[in-house]
Design an enzyme around this catalytic site. Structure first.
Site, short mmCIF file in Angstrom:
data_model
loop_
_atom_site.label_atom_id
_atom_site.label_comp_id
_atom_site.label_asym_id
_atom_site.label_seq_id
_atom_site.Cartn_x
_atom_site.Cartn_y
_atom_site.Cartn_z
N GLU A 1 39.34 7.48 80.86
CA GLU A 1 40.47 6.57 80.61
C GLU A 1 40.86 6.58 79.13
O GLU A 1 41.90 6.04 78.76
CB GLU A 1 40.14 5.14 81.10
CG GLU A 1 39.03 4.43 80.35
CD GLU A 1 37.63 4.79 80.87
OE1 GLU A 1 37.44 5.92 81.38
OE2 GLU A 1 36.72 3.94 80.75
N CYS B 1 28.54 17.28 72.84
CA CYS B 1 27.18 17.23 73.41
C CYS B 1 26.35 18.40 72.93
O CYS B 1 25.14 18.43 73.16
CB CYS B 1 27.24 17.20 74.92
SG CYS B 1 27.78 18.76 75.60
N GLU C 1 21.34 9.35 70.58
CA GLU C 1 22.62 10.04 70.37
C GLU C 1 23.58 9.09 69.65
O GLU C 1 23.81 7.98 70.12
CB GLU C 1 23.21 10.44 71.72
CG GLU C 1 24.52 11.18 71.60
CD GLU C 1 25.09 11.62 72.94
OE1 GLU C 1 25.20 10.78 73.85
OE2 GLU C 1 25.42 12.81 73.08
P1 NAD Z 1 31.00 7.87 79.33
O1 NAD Z 1 29.71 7.94 80.05
O2 NAD Z 1 31.38 6.61 78.65
O3 NAD Z 1 32.22 8.17 80.35
C1 NAD Z 1 32.22 9.31 81.17
C2 NAD Z 1 32.97 8.97 82.46
O4 NAD Z 1 32.25 7.95 83.16
C3 NAD Z 1 34.36 8.43 82.20
O5 NAD Z 1 35.23 9.01 83.15
C4 NAD Z 1 34.21 6.93 82.40
O6 NAD Z 1 35.36 6.31 82.92
C5 NAD Z 1 33.08 6.83 83.39
N1 NAD Z 1 32.26 5.62 83.19
C6 NAD Z 1 31.96 5.03 82.00
N2 NAD Z 1 31.14 3.97 82.20
C7 NAD Z 1 30.92 3.90 83.53
C8 NAD Z 1 30.14 3.03 84.35
N3 NAD Z 1 29.45 2.01 83.83
N4 NAD Z 1 30.12 3.25 85.69
C9 NAD Z 1 30.82 4.28 86.22
N5 NAD Z 1 31.57 5.13 85.48
C10 NAD Z 1 31.61 4.95 84.16
O7 NAD Z 1 31.04 9.12 78.33
P2 NAD Z 1 32.10 9.42 77.17
O8 NAD Z 1 31.88 8.45 76.06
O9 NAD Z 1 33.45 9.57 77.75
O10 NAD Z 1 31.62 10.88 76.74
C11 NAD Z 1 30.66 11.10 75.75
C12 NAD Z 1 29.30 11.35 76.35
O11 NAD Z 1 29.35 12.46 77.22
C13 NAD Z 1 28.25 11.70 75.32
O12 NAD Z 1 27.05 11.06 75.65
C14 NAD Z 1 28.11 13.21 75.44
O13 NAD Z 1 26.86 13.74 75.04
C15 NAD Z 1 28.32 13.38 76.91
N6 NAD Z 1 28.74 14.74 77.20
C16 NAD Z 1 27.84 15.56 77.80
C17 NAD Z 1 28.18 16.86 78.07
C18 NAD Z 1 27.21 17.79 78.72
O14 NAD Z 1 27.63 18.86 79.11
N7 NAD Z 1 25.95 17.45 78.85
C19 NAD Z 1 29.46 17.33 77.73
C20 NAD Z 1 30.35 16.45 77.12
C21 NAD Z 1 29.99 15.15 76.87
#
Ligand code: NAD
Length: 494
Positions: free
Chosen positions: A182, A287, A395
């Site tokens: 979002e 990441c 992180e």
């Molecule tokens: P996030 O976990 O906040 O959000 C990811 C998705 O989950 C979004 O679409 C969000 O709407 C949804 N979401 C968030 N909270 C939720 C909840 N409580 N219940 C259900 N859905 C929920 O992550 P972000 O801040 O958007 O992205 C950054 C994170 O992603 C970092 O921790 C990074 O390391 C990780 N990441 C990992 C990789 C990998 O390949 N391992 C790649 C990119 C990013």
């Protein structure tokens, strides 16, 4: 008075048509470089997510029964469209995420490579057969699509991560329901428009914007066969457990804390460049960012001054400006979280050799941008970091680099392996023996040798370990083909 972009609410794609969400809850989508509202994103309801799945499920037989060679033709057209729109997509990524245009172009390129991989689906999906497994009896294994698969993506790669999933899922004959971040939903809609232009039939791809309510609906909907998730570790653990409890196949890619080890024989100039680009590229919101450097022996004496001097000189600014080396972080609240992590590091006793919160001296430019509403931080570097400090364990996902020291390579590897994460790890060395020891003993799925960001390569799995990944089959490469298909074994006698 609010401008048109401040009030424009972006639409969902359902059953091949762009529709307004029924939800009256929306969030602004600010440009992190300026704070200017680009548009608003609806927080769609659970009912809307279920409706998108139902539409996808109704559309599935048409797409499933489209010959894989014809499905691949759509992928070839998508590849050409992406190629023609690289700059436009990169500009969209920069506007909503804040990263530099060069970084944004890089992520679009990595995404295009996944489409190129998926163009090979007529070969990739092939099964196997064996004649006369018994007298007059033959056995054949076919790969078949699963049905409706859901993709839930994070903010930090608005083009690349949706393209890790959709091309392979779709080419394999599934319908794909996307829930973008979002915080960066605009590029997803542009990608969806290109998919439609490439000839994807109505319903094969849908986009439902929103947050937790949409995710929870997708995790529990009986018509969703599989869930691909990329995001933070706590949410990945939740998605994995919840989707599995609903009987779904899940791959959940999670957070990270990546280590880079620098041996005394390393080429220090090169090592400094590798560490800086890895730690501060994408403002540390990656990441694969190496956020902890472990110097071996006397490497610290030569490396640390280089790191501090060059990080201090980095040009921080609007990613749309081609002179910018590091853009803003994603939100004002995230800047506060990163600044809090810096304060905690100081309280825990680490030494702040470069303070990115500093608003003096070279920061006239940043102060000016702050006044304009951007979410800027300059690079920070801690030294004298020890393993129990949060700087070494958690992180931060911002431009903060921690420097630790170890007397030997073995001890440096042991330090890195204490992490609960295992996404990536890097060594800077001129010793083949050190590189080999490292690549055999380090507990991480993506290993770089004199490479700051080891991956992603579309033809290989994006292979996080430990708490950086929940599941069995990773994103991209043959793992993804296996993830998005079921195997059917047919034994026949005629
Ligand atoms: P996030 O976990 O906040 O959000 C990811 C998705 O989950 C979004 O679409 C969000 O709407 C949804 N979401 C968030 N909270 C939720 C909840 N409580 N219940 C259900 N859905 C929920 O992550 P972000 O801040 O958007 O992205 C950054 C994170 O992603 C970092 O921790 C990074 O390391 C990780 N990441 C990992 C990789 C990998 O390949 N391992 C790649 C990119 C990013």
């Amino acid at each position: 008075m609010a401008t048109a972009s401040e009030t424009r609410v972006i639409q969902n794609l359902v059953g091949g048509a762009w529709v307004d969400s029924q939800s009256d809850e929306t969030l602004p989508i600010p440009n992190p470089a300026t704070g200017e509202t680009l548009a608003r994103v609806p927080l769609s309801t659970a009912a809307e997510a279920h409706a998108a799945v139902a539409q996808a499920h109704a559309a599935w037989p048409v797409w499933r029964d489209t010959p894989v060679i014809e499905r691949a033709h759509v992928l070839f057209r998508m590849r050409a469209l992406l190629e023609a729109h690289v700059d436009e997509l990169a500009a969209s990524v920069t506007a909503e995420n804040g990263k530099t245009l060069a970084e944004a172009r890089g992520e679009v390129r990595r995404g295009i490579e996944v489409v190129e991989f998926a163009c090979g689906m007529p070969s990739l999906m092939q099964g196997a057969s064996l004649g006369d497994v018994s007298r007059g009896i033959d056995t054949t294994m076919l790969r078949v699509p699963l049905g409706v698969v859901a993709g839930i993506t994070p903010f930090n790669f608005p083009a690349m991560i949706p393209l890790w999933m959709a091309p392979i899922a779709l080419a394999a004959g599934n319908c794909f329901v996307h829930k973008p971040s979002e915080r960066t939903p605009l590029t997803s809609n542009r990608l969806a428009e290109l998919w439609l232009e490439a000839g994807l039939p109505a319903g094969a791809l849908s986009v439902t914007h929103g947050a937790k309510a949409v995710v929870d609906a997708l995790l529990s909907d009986p018509e969703v066969a599989a869930v691909s998730f990329v995001g933070s570790q706590p949410v990945a653990a939740y998605v994995y457990a919840t989707a599995a409890a609903h009987g779904k196949r899940v791959q959940a890619l999670a957070g990270a804390k990546n280590f880079v080890i620098v041996t005394p024989d390393a080429q220090m100039e090169q090592a400094a460049e590798i560490v800086l680009s890895s730690a501060f590229g994408n403002a540390g919101e990656r990441c694969l960012a190496s956020s902890v450097v472990v110097t071996v022996g006397d490497a610290a004496e030569r490396l640390t001054p280089l790191l501090v001097e060059r990080a201090r000189a980095m040009r921080v600014g609007d990613g749309a400006d081609s002179a910018t080396e590091m853009g803003p972080v994603i939100r004002a609240e995230h800047r506060v979280r990163v600044a809090d992590a810096i304060t905690r590091g100081l309280e825990e006793g680490a030494r702040l050799a470069l303070d990115g919160r500093d608003r003096t001296a070279a920061d006239a430019q940043v102060a000016e941008q702050d006044a304009g509403g951007g979410y800027y931080l300059r690079p920070s570097i801690f030294t004298e970091v020890t393993p129990e400090m949060s700087l070494a364990r958690e992180e931060i996902f911002g431009p903060v680099l921690s420097v630790m020291a170890a007397p030997t390579l073995d001890e440096a590897i042991t330090l890195a392996n204490r992490s609960r994460f295992g996404n990536a790890a890097v060594i800077c060395t001129t010793s083949g023996a050190a590189a080999r020891t490292f690549q055999m003993r380090i507990e991480a799925g993506m290993v770089g040798v004199n490479i700051g960001v080891p991956g992603p390569v579309a033809w290989f799995p994006f292979a996080g370990w430990k708490q950086s990944f929940y599941g069995d089959l990773h994103a991209t490469g043959m793992d993804a083909v296996n993830f998005y298909t079921e195997r059917r074994v047919i034994t026949s006698r005629w």
